[in-house]
Motif scaffolding. Structure first.
Motif, PDB file in Angstrom:
ATOM      1  N   ALA A  75       0.407  -1.278   0.009  1.00  9.67           N
ATOM      2  CA  ALA A  75       0.257  -0.209   0.221  1.00  9.67           C
ATOM      3  C   ALA A  75       0.861   1.268   0.225  1.00  9.67           C
ATOM      4  N   ALA A 111      -5.048   1.263  -1.898  1.00  6.53           N
ATOM      5  CA  ALA A 111      -6.446   0.941  -0.550  1.00  6.53           C
ATOM      6  C   ALA A 111      -6.822   0.265   0.044  1.00  6.53           C
ATOM      7  N   ALA A 112      -6.684  -1.015  -0.982  1.00 10.36           N
ATOM      8  CA  ALA A 112      -7.659  -1.999   0.000  1.00 10.36           C
ATOM      9  C   ALA A 112      -6.820  -2.913   0.533  1.00 10.36           C
ATOM     10  N   TYR A 114      -4.314  -1.335   2.328  1.00 17.29           N
ATOM     11  CA  TYR A 114      -3.873  -1.013   3.873  1.00 17.29           C
ATOM     12  C   TYR A 114      -5.388  -1.397   5.138  1.00 17.29           C
ATOM     13  N   GLY A 115      -6.614  -1.182   4.185  1.00 22.62           N
ATOM     14  CA  GLY A 115      -8.029  -1.122   4.592  1.00 22.62           C
ATOM     15  C   GLY A 115      -7.485  -2.498   5.536  1.00 22.62           C
ATOM     16  N   LEU A 116      -7.470  -3.575   4.645  1.00 19.71           N
ATOM     17  CA  LEU A 116      -7.539  -4.893   5.150  1.00 19.71           C
ATOM     18  C   LEU A 116      -5.953  -5.362   6.056  1.00 19.71           C
TER      19      LEU A 116
ATOM     20  N   VAL B  24     -14.344  -1.574   8.664  1.00 17.55           N
ATOM     21  CA  VAL B  24     -13.368  -0.738   8.940  1.00 17.55           C
ATOM     22  C   VAL B  24     -12.126  -1.088   7.928  1.00 17.55           C
ATOM     23  N   ALA B  25     -12.036  -2.706   6.907  1.00 18.99           N
ATOM     24  CA  ALA B  25     -10.975  -2.433   6.152  1.00 18.99           C
ATOM     25  C   ALA B  25     -11.774  -1.830   4.840  1.00 18.99           C
ATOM     26  N   ILE B  26     -13.426  -1.665   4.568  1.00 18.25           N
ATOM     27  CA  ILE B  26     -14.181  -0.591   3.064  1.00 18.25           C
ATOM     28  C   ILE B  26     -13.851   0.518   3.926  1.00 18.25           C
ATOM     29  N   GLY B  27     -13.763   1.220   4.993  1.00 13.34           N
ATOM     30  CA  GLY B  27     -13.921   2.842   5.256  1.00 13.34           C
ATOM     31  C   GLY B  27     -12.359   3.194   5.411  1.00 13.34           C
ATOM     32  N   ALA B  28     -11.082   2.204   6.017  1.00 13.55           N
ATOM     33  CA  ALA B  28     -10.162   2.727   5.203  1.00 13.55           C
ATOM     34  C   ALA B  28      -9.615   2.699   3.741  1.00 13.55           C
ATOM     35  N   ALA B  29     -10.038   1.808   3.248  1.00 12.23           N
ATOM     36  CA  ALA B  29      -9.604   2.211   1.851  1.00 12.23           C
ATOM     37  C   ALA B  29     -10.519   2.969   1.562  1.00 12.23           C
ATOM     38  N   ALA B  30     -11.110   3.247   1.929  1.00  8.55           N
ATOM     39  CA  ALA B  30     -12.246   4.316   0.919  1.00  8.55           C
ATOM     40  C   ALA B  30     -11.337   5.839   1.696  1.00  8.55           C
ATOM     41  N   ILE B  32      -8.438   5.892   2.191  1.00  4.07           N
ATOM     42  CA  ILE B  32      -7.537   6.642   1.564  1.00  4.07           C
ATOM     43  C   ILE B  32      -7.661   6.647  -0.223  1.00  4.07           C
ATOM     44  N   LEU B  33      -8.420   6.877  -0.761  1.00  3.97           N
ATOM     45  CA  LEU B  33      -8.530   7.088  -1.931  1.00  3.97           C
ATOM     46  C   LEU B  33      -9.289   8.252  -2.051  1.00  3.97           C
ATOM     47  N   ARG B  36      -6.472  10.356  -1.348  1.00  5.78           N
ATOM     48  CA  ARG B  36      -5.771  11.008  -2.699  1.00  5.78           C
ATOM     49  C   ARG B  36      -6.306  12.119  -3.561  1.00  5.78           C
TER      50      ARG B  36
END
Lengths: 313, 565
Positions: A75, A111-112, A114-116, B24-30, B32-33, B36
């Motif tokens: 990530a 991003a996915a 890091y989320g994972l 949390v995983a989905i929220g964190a990914a969102a 980061i996006l 950016r």
């Protein structure tokens, strides 16, 4: 029995088909290599190998730390490449073109990842979560437009000799060593201290090797690195010195019984390998290969440990 | 507790933790996006919202895994940071994203966060007061238990949260009915992202949702995260943003050259643009709120909707100018009138132009004809003189040019009179009859459809000039002209001849639309054709005829409104 002309035609048909197949295979291999290299996916493998080394060296039970480190590595490095896609256009056009072509996919994947990693770290508790967040926090601090004063201060740290490389190495060493410890609630033992110093200095060396190639660009933008300040030959000597200091540290830890025999042998073997790689610093034009060779030490260490274990040492 | 129920509770707890970690995983990914995407409007508050969601989910997960009562309470208290960040961030996002960033100032943000900060402080200090929770001891068959109920501030925080939630939805509602499917998709997914956790929270507070003693709202964040990710990746959230829309419309209104004033149903001025302020010569602050009849002269003459017949003269301290006034009624969604926009178009220059044309018309009609008649009179006294005949021919030519000039001016007069439909067949028959009279040796073939085709009368000078040109510029003793009509959705009129064709530079000048001393056509006829076709909202094309000659094709829309004939 077919006549001669038929045979000839048949052979002519087979040869191009064979050649096409070979070309396809080479093309696929080349594309895979590019994808692994440019997407920083190969760094995940290196991170996994280093995390496994930590687990072995500290005799820790298997835990999700290597997986988390691998995901965060992907990530962060991918994020960096996405952020630097414009500046890389000059220094690394092939990589920049690859990143630009797959920008959306790589952005979502990083991003996915890091989320994972955060979701996995959650199950370890607040401490693993905090350590997993650390690279992200560094990233936020570097973004000067977010907190202008703090960001500018951190941007300046990137320009300071030794400190710039030390920050990256420290973040890397903390993630590698403290995350497995945090996952199993283990104490920070003397062995952990040795392994921490080993990875900190090892990352330092691996960060400075590519700086030799980037020295003119770094100098132009006011970034002080070892090659910029001391020149190539002196940098090589400093890197020799760091590696030899690590040899002394690992030997001392082995003598005092802090590290086991297979671990010590594997680490010393790895250091020997790095000394050889360091010898090429400033003496080859294949800079990318040299940088990757330095990072690949992690595989050498794991392989040597496996050999030492199999040999019953 | 029976063993089966214990197992069920453990399994439910594990499933809950998995869902929370997924959120949390989905929220964190969102996050980061979205991070950016900065500095796109709305990105920074959306990061705050997503971080708040992740924080809340993480706290609930740690609460579930906490081995001690103290640990559980600690994570419950800490979760308030996320709980209160979400509504404030949502509200800021909504304002920023829909272009209402004038409200996003440090002092307003600080004000917005007063209740959230106080709530978090009350949560972290809940051991010393009972503002957020009211703790009491109760006994049951297992012994003494601690019962925690909502305190007074809890309802303040809950009310504030719901208020901001609804407040944030209002600006985004407009996007739901947007013509753009991208914005509809964005707003729909944003609503799903907000409403699912809100509904979960509402059901939990109403006691309608089974739970393990924890607020299940963060569980719904997994759905929110998917919705936000979908909005980001599928509907271009933060990629295609509606932020400039409101500002652009206002900018257009403020900067338009026409003066515009908005009045409500009580005829009071509610808005005015910059041009109108200078037209009326009254300060903006004096205009706003004033009765329209006190600031607009002859206000009673203005129609409820449509154009004022005749110009309206507005006199200020420095100036007096005529304006065309157009009134547009404004209705709400149910069709009820809510006001009017009155626009003032300065026509002083237009009227001056009209005066000039009138004078020119008189000169062309009267003066030139009078002078050429006098020349003819004198020339006739030298009937046998060859040179005199040339002078006479030239004088006739001058007269013709004057006539064309009059045609051109009349053409522009017709524009002012508006569209005047006539049957095409009648128009063409008149043109052909006139041409046959002036060129008796010519053969003119007319082919018109049986149905009645109606066109703008402005085509009369166009068609007569085309036929006349086809005959005049043909050196043959027996020139041929073919006129044909093809009536479909549009009307296509073809005038073909067997003459020498037309010089390329004549057509180039027409295409350029402008003449210079070095680059010009040979007369006015083609210009009349072009102007007339333009006025009729049509098009003209020229092509070579086979084997020789020119084909002029005029394509114009039909005017089939029979009532206007």
């Amino acid at each position: 029995m077919p006549d001669q002309s038929t045979q000839s035609t048949h052979a002519d048909n087979v040869t191009p088909a064979y050649r096409t197949l070979i070309e396809h295979l080479f093309s696929a291999a080349r594309r895979t290599k590019d994808a692994l290299l440019f997407s920083s996916a190969y760094l995940v493998a290196i991170a996994l190998a280093e995390s496994v080394t930590v687990l072995i060296a500290l005799s820790l039970p298997a835990n999700p730390a290597p997986l988390v480190v691998g995901l965060v590595t992907f990530a962060v490095y991918m994020g960096d490449r996405l952020a630097d896609v414009d500046t890389d256009e000059v220094s690394n056009p092939t990589q920049s073109a690859f990143v630009r072509r797959h920008e959306t996919l790589l952005s979502v994947l990083s991003a996915a990842a890091y989320g994972l990693a955060l979701a996995i770290a959650l199950f370890g508790g607040p401490m693993p979560l905090a350590i997993t967040l650390l690279p992200g926090a560094f990233w936020v601090l570097y973004a000067s437009e977010w907190l202008p004063e703090v960001g500018t201060y951190f941007q300046r740290l990137k320009e300071v000799l030794v400190l710039n490389t030390s920050i990256v190495s420290l973040a890397w060493a903390i993630s590698l060593v403290f995350l497995p410890l945090a996952f199993v609630n283990s104490l920070f033992t003397p062995a952990a201290a040795v392994v921490f110093v080993y990875f900190f200095l090892d990352s330092f060396v691996n960060t400075e090797i590519p700086n030799v190639h980037d020295r003119f660009a770094d100098e132009a933008i006011g970034v002080s690195t070892l090659p910029v300040v001391f020149g190539v030959a002196r940098t090589r000597q400093i890197l020799y010195g760091i590696n030899l200091a690590l040899v002394a540290l690992v030997t001392g830890a082995f003598v005092r019984g802090v590290l086991s025999t297979p671990v010590s042998l594997a680490l010393l073997g790895g250091l020997g390998y790095t000394l050889v790689v360091t010898a090429f610093v400033g003496r080859t034009t294949r800079h990318t290969r040299l940088a990757i060779a330095g990072e690949a030490k992690a595989f050498v260490v794991v392989a040597l440990f496996a050999l030492a274990t199999v040999a019953g040492l | 507790m029976p063993a089966a129920m214990l197992v069920l509770a453990v399994v439910t707890s594990e499933v809950l933790m998995l869902v929370l970690s997924a959120s949390v995983a989905i929220g964190a990914a969102a996050t980061i996006l979205v991070w950016r995407a900065r500095p796109e409007p709305g990105a920074t508050p959306l990061v705050g919202l997503l971080v708040g969601q992740c924080w809340w989910s993480a706290c609930i997960l740690f609460q579930l895994r906490a081995p001690t009562q103290q640990g559980i309470l600690l994570w419950t208290d800490l979760s308030w940071i996320g709980v209160m960040t979400i509504p404030a961030s949502w509200f800021l996002f909504s304002l920023d994203y829909t272009g209402r960033d004038q409200y996003i100032r440090p002092r307003y943000i600080a004000l917005l966060f007063v209740v959230p900060v106080l709530t978090v402080l009350f949560a972290l200090t809940s051991d010393y007061h009972q503002l957020l929770y009211v703790v009491s001891l109760s006994s049951n068959e297992t012994g003494v238990v601690m019962v925690e109920e909502a305190g007074a501030w809890y309802w303040v925080a809950a009310g504030y949260t719901y208020l901001l939630g609804i407040g944030g939805m209002v600006p985004l509602l407009g996007l739901l009915t947007s013509e753009s499917s991208t914005f509809r998709g964005q707003s729909a997914t944003l609503f799903v992202g907000l409403l699912v956790p809100w509904a979960t929270n509402f059901l939990y507070l109403a006691g309608l949702l089974p739970s393990l003693g924890i607020d299940p709202t963060p569980v719904a964040f997994s759905i929110s995260g998917v919705a936000y990710l979908g909005a980001l990746t599928h509907f271009g959230l933060l990629g295609t943003v509606p932020t400039p829309n409101g500002r652009a419309r206002q900018l257009l209104f403020d900067r338009m050259q026409e003066g515009a004033i908005v009045v409500d149903v009580h005829d009071n001025v509610v808005d005015v643009n910059d041009s109108c302020v200078s037209i009326l010569g009254i300060e903006r602050r004096d205009l706003l709120g004033a009765p329209a009849e006190t600031v607009i002269p002859e206000y009673e003459r203005l129609p409820d909707d449509g154009s004022l017949s005749g110009p309206l003269t507005i006199t200020t301290e420095n100036d007096s100018r005529p304006y065309d006034v157009t009134v547009t009624a404004i209705s709400n969604g149910r069709g009820t009138p809510i006001g009017r926009v009155i626009r003032f178009h300065d026509i002083r220059e237009h009227l001056r132009q009209q005066q000039r044309l009138t004078v020119l018309h008189r000169i062309l009609r009267h003066n030139i004809r009078t002078e050429t008649n006098i020349i003819h009179g004198y020339i006739d006294q030298f009937a046998d003189d060859k040179n005199a005949q040339i002078v006479k021919k030239r004088a006739l030519r001058i007269d013709e040019i004057g006539e064309k000039g009059r045609d051109a001016i009349e053409l522009f007069d017709e524009v002012r009179g508006g569209e005047s439909p006539v049957p095409l067949t009648t128009l063409l028959e008149q043109c052909v009859t006139t041409a046959r009279n002036t060129h008796p040796a010519a053969t003119i073939q007319l082919d018109v459809p049986d149905e009645t085709v109606v066109v703008d009368s402005v085509l009369e000078p166009v068609l007569s000039n085309l036929v006349e040109n086809a005959l005049e510029h043909n050196p043959s003793e027996n020139p041929h002209v073919w006129v044909a009509v093809d009536a479909g959705d549009d009307v296509c009129i073809e005038v073909a001849d067997d003459g020498p064709g037309i010089e390329e530079y004549e057509l180039n000048v027409l295409d350029d639309g402008i003449e210079t001393p070095l680059k010009h056509g040979s007369g006015l006829g083609l210009w009349i054709v072009k102007w007339g076709v333009d006025i009729a909202d049509g098009d003209i094309r020229f092509a070579a005829n086979d084997p020789t000659g020119l084909v002029a094709t005029v394509v114009v829309p039909r005017c089939d409104d029979a009532k206007r004939l």
